[in-house]
Design a protein around this motif. Structure first.
Motif, short mmCIF file in Angstrom:
data_model
loop_
_atom_site.label_atom_id
_atom_site.label_comp_id
_atom_site.label_asym_id
_atom_site.label_seq_id
_atom_site.Cartn_x
_atom_site.Cartn_y
_atom_site.Cartn_z
N LYS A 58 1.06 -1.16 -0.20
CA LYS A 58 -0.07 -0.04 0.12
C LYS A 58 1.59 0.84 -0.13
O LYS A 58 1.69 1.12 0.84
N GLU A 59 0.42 2.50 -0.78
CA GLU A 59 1.37 3.14 -0.75
C GLU A 59 0.19 4.64 -0.03
O GLU A 59 -0.98 4.66 -1.04
N LYS A 60 0.41 5.80 -0.20
CA LYS A 60 0.10 7.39 0.25
C LYS A 60 0.20 7.69 -1.66
O LYS A 60 1.18 7.24 -1.72
N LEU A 61 -1.03 8.42 -1.18
CA LEU A 61 -1.37 9.24 -1.91
C LEU A 61 0.64 10.37 -2.47
O LEU A 61 0.86 11.27 -1.89
N MET A 62 0.76 10.48 -4.07
CA MET A 62 2.01 10.70 -4.00
C MET A 62 2.52 12.37 -4.31
O MET A 62 1.20 13.25 -3.43
N ASN A 63 3.04 12.66 -3.72
CA ASN A 63 3.48 13.93 -3.78
C ASN A 63 3.07 15.29 -5.11
O ASN A 63 4.09 14.72 -6.07
N PRO A 64 2.20 15.51 -4.74
CA PRO A 64 1.71 16.36 -6.92
C PRO A 64 3.22 16.71 -7.26
O PRO A 64 2.98 16.40 -8.60
N LYS A 65 4.29 17.37 -6.85
CA LYS A 65 5.47 17.50 -7.63
C LYS A 65 5.91 16.33 -8.26
O LYS A 65 6.84 16.75 -9.19
N HIS A 66 6.19 15.57 -7.56
CA HIS A 66 6.95 14.54 -8.03
C HIS A 66 5.92 13.35 -9.03
O HIS A 66 6.51 13.62 -10.37
N VAL A 67 5.01 13.87 -9.12
CA VAL A 67 3.99 13.33 -10.04
C VAL A 67 3.76 14.35 -11.55
O VAL A 67 3.90 13.61 -12.30
N VAL A 68 4.01 15.47 -11.45
CA VAL A 68 4.43 16.53 -11.76
C VAL A 68 5.64 15.55 -13.23
O VAL A 68 6.06 16.14 -14.44
N SER A 69 6.64 15.38 -12.00
CA SER A 69 7.71 15.36 -12.71
C SER A 69 7.94 13.90 -13.14
O SER A 69 8.42 13.55 -14.88
N LEU B 233 -5.87 18.08 -7.20
CA LEU B 233 -6.24 19.09 -8.38
C LEU B 233 -4.65 19.94 -8.72
O LEU B 233 -4.64 20.77 -9.85
N GLU B 234 -4.25 19.78 -7.94
CA GLU B 234 -2.52 20.60 -7.74
C GLU B 234 -1.98 19.55 -9.39
O GLU B 234 -1.57 20.16 -10.55
N MET B 235 -2.03 18.52 -9.07
CA MET B 235 -1.51 17.65 -10.13
C MET B 235 -2.00 17.91 -11.63
O MET B 235 -1.76 17.84 -12.32
N VAL B 236 -3.28 17.90 -11.88
CA VAL B 236 -4.24 17.96 -12.86
C VAL B 236 -3.76 19.79 -13.69
O VAL B 236 -2.89 19.85 -14.69
N ARG B 237 -3.51 20.59 -12.76
CA ARG B 237 -3.07 21.91 -13.30
C ARG B 237 -1.23 21.78 -14.01
O ARG B 237 -1.12 22.21 -14.57
N GLY B 238 -0.53 20.60 -12.98
CA GLY B 238 0.69 20.17 -13.43
C GLY B 238 0.85 20.08 -14.74
O GLY B 238 1.46 20.04 -15.66
N VAL B 239 -0.55 19.22 -14.77
CA VAL B 239 0.54 18.47 -16.18
C VAL B 239 -0.64 18.79 -17.10
O VAL B 239 -0.04 19.26 -18.41
N ASN B 240 -1.54 19.39 -17.05
CA ASN B 240 -1.88 20.67 -18.29
C ASN B 240 -1.03 21.72 -18.25
O ASN B 240 -0.84 21.81 -19.46
N GLY C 181 1.60 20.95 -21.78
CA GLY C 181 0.25 20.78 -22.64
C GLY C 181 0.16 19.27 -22.91
O GLY C 181 -0.12 19.01 -24.36
N MET C 182 0.42 18.39 -22.13
CA MET C 182 -0.56 17.40 -21.70
C MET C 182 -1.77 16.89 -21.95
O MET C 182 -2.22 17.58 -20.84
N GLU C 183 -2.86 16.37 -22.14
CA GLU C 183 -4.20 15.96 -21.73
C GLU C 183 -3.78 15.23 -20.19
O GLU C 183 -3.42 14.41 -20.45
N ALA C 184 -4.59 15.34 -19.18
CA ALA C 184 -4.83 14.85 -18.00
C ALA C 184 -6.08 14.41 -18.21
O ALA C 184 -7.13 15.14 -17.92
N CYS C 185 -5.83 13.01 -17.48
CA CYS C 185 -7.00 12.19 -16.70
C CYS C 185 -7.18 11.87 -15.69
O CYS C 185 -5.58 11.35 -15.00
N VAL C 186 -8.15 11.66 -14.62
CA VAL C 186 -7.77 11.20 -13.51
C VAL C 186 -9.05 9.99 -13.57
O VAL C 186 -9.85 9.98 -14.08
N THR C 187 -8.25 8.82 -11.67
CA THR C 187 -10.18 8.01 -12.30
C THR C 187 -9.63 7.75 -10.80
O THR C 187 -8.30 7.04 -9.72
N LEU C 188 -10.79 8.55 -10.04
CA LEU C 188 -10.55 9.14 -8.81
C LEU C 188 -11.94 8.17 -7.80
O LEU C 188 -12.01 7.94 -6.59
N GLY C 189 -12.72 7.20 -8.42
CA GLY C 189 -13.70 6.07 -7.31
C GLY C 189 -15.42 7.59 -8.47
O GLY C 189 -14.91 7.97 -9.26
N MET C 190 -16.02 7.43 -7.38
CA MET C 190 -16.96 7.84 -7.73
C MET C 190 -16.82 9.86 -7.12
O MET C 190 -15.99 10.18 -6.24
#
Length: 329
Positions: free
Chosen positions: A86-97, A129-136, A139-148
């Motif tokens: 199991k892993e906790k939610l990743m750091n947004p800056k690391h995700v964008v990198s 939301l910070e991850m989405v802004r960073g990916v956007n 210049g990439m298309e950002a997509c997430v799957t987070l459940g309901m």
């Protein structure tokens, strides 16, 4: 055995429809394979550049411990025998990198998945939301799957620059209860409606190889093709039978079964991106090429899909090079 008349009618019907019947879709799935692929290729070339195959990278930003009981999923907390950290939610800056690294490797879309039952307001959602802004911003298309999720959460994702929300149907309404007991089919449809209302693209598909019938496969495709407008992307997943899950002993999906699903999806939804998704690593480059011929025009790209292996990036480069034009000698 279905008679030939519905099959012929299905192949000559008006292309843009959201009123397909399950009988019509099953007739398509059972049509002679070469004729089915030929018709799908004709429709595909009418609406797409045949050489345009989108590469989407997928990252698990929060792994394991999901309270859902999906029988196929190694991230479910119900499957105690699965070997998964199991892993906790990743750091947004690391995700964008990592998104930037995927972009440099050739990915055009970056998909982020969190093993949650539903989105909850608070710091973790703010981090997404910070991850989405960073990916956007890359210049990439950002997509997430987070459940309901609720309508205001879908709106917040849209305002952050999210391109698409992934929320799969998984299977038919009739077979769904054999696979999942912790959320209903209607729950899934409501989340998709919230996303559409917020102006998000829908990324919505399913899985084959879980023990469903051809009728179930037809029913799932009929639901997808019943959306008006159709989903912008439809992932077709072949089950990865993971040790420790209730479906660990299921046999691998045959290439021609996957091909029939891709071709039928292309006929039903002419402008949709049909994505070869989980299980792609089990199919040869030649088998995948048949799927591209039948209308698949997107792949998940990278060595790992959430927690499962994927076709290697190097192998994909070789495959796409082989599918391109031969250099002059």
């Amino acid at each position: 055995m279905l008679d030939q008349d519905p099959q012929k009618a299905s192949l000559t019907a008006s292309e843009f429809r959201s009123d397909w019947t399950v009988d019509e879709v099953e007739a398509l799935l059972r049509f002679p394979l070469l004729d089915l692929v030929g018709r799908a290729n004709e429709i595909h070339r009418r609406h797409h550049d045949a050489e345009d195959i989108q590469k989407a990278s997928l990252l698990s930003i929060k792994t394991g411990g999901c309270p859902e009981d999906c029988a196929y999923c190694p991230q479910s907390a119900h499957h105690k025998e699965v070997d998964l950290d199991k892993e906790k939610l990743m750091n947004p800056k690391h995700v964008v990198s990592l998104a930037k690294r995927a972009q440099q490797a050739g990915a055009e879309r970056f998909c982020m998945g969190a093993a949650w039952r539903r989105v909850r307001d608070g710091q973790e959602f703010d981090n997404v939301l910070e991850m989405v802004r960073g990916v956007n911003d890359l210049g990439m298309e950002a997509c997430v799957t987070l459940g309901m999720l609720e309508p205001h959460q879908a709106q917040a994702l849209a305002e952050a620059g999210l391109k698409a929300y992934n929320h799969n149907l998984d299977t038919s309404p009739e077979f769904y209860g054999e696979i999942i007991g912790t959320r209903t089919y209607q729950d899934r449809l409501e989340t998709l409606a919230h996303c559409r209302d917020a102006g998000l693209d829908l990324c919505c598909g399913g899985i084959i190889g879980m023990g469903e019938s051809w009728r179930d496969r037809a029913s799932m495709l009929q639901v997808l093709a019943g959306f008006d407008p159709h989903p912008e992307s439809v992932p077709i997943n072949a089950l990865i039978a993971t040790k420790g899950t209730p479906l660990e002993h299921r046999e691998k999906v045959q290439a021609f079964d996957l091909l029939r699903m891709v071709a039928t999806a292309r006929i039903l939804m002419p402008k949709t991106r049909v994505r070869l998704s989980a299980g792609r690593s089990d199919f040869s480059a030649a088998e995948q090429a048949l799927c591209f011929l039948a209308g698949a025009n997107s792949v998940f790209y990278g060595d790992v899909l959430l927690t499962a292996p994927n076709a290697g990036t190097g192998d994909d480069r070789d495959m796409f090079a082989a599918l391109g034009s031969l250099s002059a000698t």
